[in-house]
Write a protein that holds these residues in place. Structure first.
Motif, PDB file in Angstrom:
ATOM      1  N   GLN A   1     -11.903  70.815  50.747  1.00 17.32           N
ATOM      2  CA  GLN A   1     -11.380  72.020  50.105  1.00 17.32           C
ATOM      3  C   GLN A   1     -10.027  71.804  49.425  1.00 17.32           C
ATOM      4  N   VAL A   2      -9.383  70.690  49.669  1.00 20.08           N
ATOM      5  CA  VAL A   2      -8.027  70.460  49.141  1.00 20.08           C
ATOM      6  C   VAL A   2      -8.097  69.743  47.805  1.00 20.08           C
ATOM      7  N   SER A   3      -7.373  70.272  46.812  1.00 26.92           N
ATOM      8  CA  SER A   3      -7.289  69.617  45.513  1.00 26.92           C
ATOM      9  C   SER A   3      -5.831  69.258  45.249  1.00 26.92           C
ATOM     10  N   LEU A   4      -5.501  69.055  43.986  1.00 21.38           N
ATOM     11  CA  LEU A   4      -4.147  68.650  43.605  1.00 21.38           C
ATOM     12  C   LEU A   4      -3.486  69.732  42.758  1.00 21.38           C
ATOM     13  N   PRO A   5      -2.155  69.765  42.735  1.00 15.77           N
ATOM     14  CA  PRO A   5      -1.477  70.647  41.779  1.00 15.77           C
ATOM     15  C   PRO A   5      -1.776  70.190  40.356  1.00 15.77           C
ATOM     16  N   PRO A   6      -1.596  71.060  39.351  1.00 15.30           N
ATOM     17  CA  PRO A   6      -1.918  70.687  37.961  1.00 15.30           C
ATOM     18  C   PRO A   6      -1.209  69.425  37.493  1.00 15.30           C
ATOM     19  N   VAL A   7       0.040  69.251  37.928  1.00 16.90           N
ATOM     20  CA  VAL A   7       0.790  68.031  37.620  1.00 16.90           C
ATOM     21  C   VAL A   7       1.566  67.624  38.873  1.00 16.90           C
ATOM     22  N   ILE A   8       1.512  66.353  39.204  1.00 18.50           N
ATOM     23  CA  ILE A   8       2.263  65.854  40.352  1.00 18.50           C
ATOM     24  C   ILE A   8       3.714  65.634  39.932  1.00 18.50           C
ATOM     25  N   ASP A   9       4.627  66.303  40.618  1.00 22.67           N
ATOM     26  CA  ASP A   9       6.056  66.228  40.298  1.00 22.67           C
ATOM     27  C   ASP A   9       6.645  64.958  40.899  1.00 22.67           C
ATOM     28  N   LEU A  10       7.215  64.099  40.050  1.00 25.94           N
ATOM     29  CA  LEU A  10       7.792  62.838  40.516  1.00 25.94           C
ATOM     30  C   LEU A  10       9.279  62.945  40.838  1.00 25.94           C
ATOM     31  N   HIS A  11       9.825  64.170  40.789  1.00 18.96           N
ATOM     32  CA  HIS A  11      11.252  64.351  41.070  1.00 18.96           C
ATOM     33  C   HIS A  11      11.620  63.743  42.422  1.00 18.96           C
ATOM     34  N   CYS A  12      12.757  63.069  42.442  1.00 22.56           N
ATOM     35  CA  CYS A  12      13.232  62.443  43.678  1.00 22.56           C
ATOM     36  C   CYS A  12      14.754  62.381  43.635  1.00 22.56           C
ATOM     37  N   THR A  13      15.371  62.111  44.766  1.00 22.49           N
ATOM     38  CA  THR A  13      16.823  61.970  44.855  1.00 22.49           C
ATOM     39  C   THR A  13      17.141  60.767  45.746  1.00 22.49           C
ATOM     40  N   PRO A  14      18.369  60.245  45.666  1.00 25.58           N
ATOM     41  CA  PRO A  14      18.752  59.164  46.592  1.00 25.58           C
ATOM     42  C   PRO A  14      18.629  59.596  48.045  1.00 25.58           C
ATOM     43  N   GLU A  15      18.904  60.872  48.317  1.00 23.45           N
ATOM     44  CA  GLU A  15      18.831  61.371  49.689  1.00 23.45           C
ATOM     45  C   GLU A  15      17.400  61.349  50.218  1.00 23.45           C
ATOM     46  N   ILE A  16      16.424  61.627  49.349  1.00 22.29           N
ATOM     47  CA  ILE A  16      15.014  61.569  49.762  1.00 22.29           C
ATOM     48  C   ILE A  16      14.632  60.140  50.118  1.00 22.29           C
ATOM     49  N   ILE A  17      15.015  59.185  49.269  1.00 20.90           N
ATOM     50  CA  ILE A  17      14.700  57.780  49.530  1.00 20.90           C
ATOM     51  C   ILE A  17      15.339  57.319  50.835  1.00 20.90           C
ATOM     52  N   GLN A  18      16.617  57.651  51.013  1.00 24.28           N
ATOM     53  CA  GLN A  18      17.336  57.239  52.221  1.00 24.28           C
ATOM     54  C   GLN A  18      16.746  57.888  53.467  1.00 24.28           C
ATOM     55  N   GLY A  19      16.495  59.196  53.373  1.00 20.64           N
ATOM     56  CA  GLY A  19      15.954  59.917  54.526  1.00 20.64           C
ATOM     57  C   GLY A  19      14.551  59.459  54.892  1.00 20.64           C
ATOM     58  N   ASN A  20      13.704  59.245  53.887  1.00 18.74           N
ATOM     59  CA  ASN A  20      12.336  58.799  54.159  1.00 18.74           C
ATOM     60  C   ASN A  20      12.325  57.434  54.844  1.00 18.74           C
ATOM     61  N   TYR A  21      13.136  56.505  54.338  1.00 21.02           N
ATOM     62  CA  TYR A  21      13.149  55.181  54.953  1.00 21.02           C
ATOM     63  C   TYR A  21      13.688  55.261  56.382  1.00 21.02           C
ATOM     64  N   ALA A  22      14.733  56.058  56.580  1.00 22.66           N
ATOM     65  CA  ALA A  22      15.314  56.195  57.918  1.00 22.66           C
ATOM     66  C   ALA A  22      14.291  56.760  58.897  1.00 22.66           C
ATOM     67  N   LEU A  23      13.508  57.753  58.470  1.00 25.23           N
ATOM     68  CA  LEU A  23      12.511  58.333  59.365  1.00 25.23           C
ATOM     69  C   LEU A  23      11.406  57.322  59.673  1.00 25.23           C
ATOM     70  N   CYS A  24      10.952  56.586  58.659  1.00 25.44           N
ATOM     71  CA  CYS A  24       9.907  55.582  58.887  1.00 25.44           C
ATOM     72  C   CYS A  24      10.379  54.504  59.859  1.00 25.44           C
ATOM     73  N   LEU A  25      11.643  54.109  59.736  1.00 29.40           N
ATOM     74  CA  LEU A  25      12.205  53.100  60.632  1.00 29.40           C
ATOM     75  C   LEU A  25      12.299  53.656  62.057  1.00 29.40           C
ATOM     76  N   GLN A  26      12.758  54.895  62.193  1.00 33.37           N
ATOM     77  CA  GLN A  26      12.847  55.513  63.517  1.00 33.37           C
ATOM     78  C   GLN A  26      11.452  55.674  64.134  1.00 33.37           C
ATOM     79  N   PHE A  27      10.483  56.062  63.321  1.00 36.62           N
ATOM     80  CA  PHE A  27       9.098  56.237  63.775  1.00 36.62           C
ATOM     81  C   PHE A  27       8.567  54.933  64.361  1.00 36.62           C
TER      82      PHE A  27
END
Length: 274
Positions: free
Chosen positions: A27-53
């Motif tokens: 039942q799940v589809s995609l939004p009309p356009v995938i938003d590629l917006h990102c920030t340095p904080e997202i990159i830093q936070g995502n890597y930190a969480l993956c490392l902690q995980f």
């Protein structure tokens, strides 16, 4: 930012998301356009969480004991197999993080090899292949040794993160590669695996994103859509590995993508901005 620590409920959300990475929701589809917006904080936070995980859920001695037990011919219990599965899943998630968020977009040598060998060892005991169990068991004894582990951990915390522009360019490059692969009428086992790795890597990004921000509905939507592809391809890949091990069909024999998988991949390609 790599030293950033998240609350237990955040890592639990990520555990749940990773557990659902092969669940097929029609039942799940995609939004009309995938938003590629990102920030340095997202990159830093995502890597930190993956490392902690990974750090919170993988203990060297426990993993080594499981591999030594199986390699010695003593079958793992169902609970031990699940323990092994979960630790390997955390390895895979952090390897995706290294490829996504690090400047080199490459997993460290020891970490990458360990992740691969854990997977092949698991294929061996799933399919009761004693030669594979013995071979990869010997390799893992070295890669899970204390000196190798110390080097692995050092590299995980001393790698430079990618810039936002580089991160977006890398993701777009992966989708261009996916587009070229999907255009082929037949795929070898290696090409099929390459398609699945791209999808798994993308779903890992959205799993991490929505674990940090559970109100991010778009991240959840995209992660669930990609997880359906991942699940369908995972089932097919397990069949291909088993067929190869039993000499029914060579892994590198070119085969057509299942139509359901192809349609979902083609929709992703139309929604991802290049």
């Amino acid at each position: 930012m790599i030293d950033k620590r998240f609350a237990p409920e955040v890592t639990q959300r990520l555990f749940t998301a990773v557990e659902e990475d092969d669940y097929v929701d029609a039942q799940v589809s995609l939004p009309p356009v995938i938003d590629l917006h990102c920030t340095p904080e997202i990159i830093q936070g995502n890597y930190a969480l993956c490392l902690q995980f990974w750090e919170d859920g993988v203990k060297r001695r426990d993993l080594l004991q499981l591999t030594l037990k199986q390699a010695a011919g003593r079958e793992l219990s169902e609970q031990e197999r699940m323990q092994y599965k979960y630790m390997r899943a955390r390895f895979k998630h952090l390897r995706f993080a290294q490829r996504l968020y690090l400047q080199r977009h490459y997993a460290g040598f020891i970490f990458g090899k360990t992740t691969v060998f854990l997977g092949r060892f698991q294929d061996g005991f799933r399919n009761q292949k004693k030669d594979a169990i013995a071979f990869y068991g010997r390799l893992l004894r070295f890669y899970l040794s204390a000196p190798a582990w110390a080097m692995l951990r050092y590299c995980l915390r001393h790698s430079r993160l990618a810039s936002v522009d580089d991160f977006i360019a890398y993701r777009q490059g992966q989708i261009r590669l996916l587009k070229a692969l999907v255009a082929k009428p037949l795929l070898t086992g290696r090409e099929f695996h390459d398609v699945r790795k791209i999808i798994s890597q993308q779903v890992s990004y959205y799993d991490t994103l929505r674990s940090i921000d559970p109100e991010n509905r778009e991240a959840r939507q995209i992660s669930r859509f990609l997880a359906a592809i991942n699940g369908l391809m995972g089932d097919k890949h397990d069949e291909m590995v088993a067929d190869d091990m039993e000499n029914r069909l060579a892994y590198e024999t070119p085969v057509a993508l299942d139509e359901d998988i192809r349609q979902r991949l083609e929709l992703l390609l139309t929604r991802f901005p290049l």
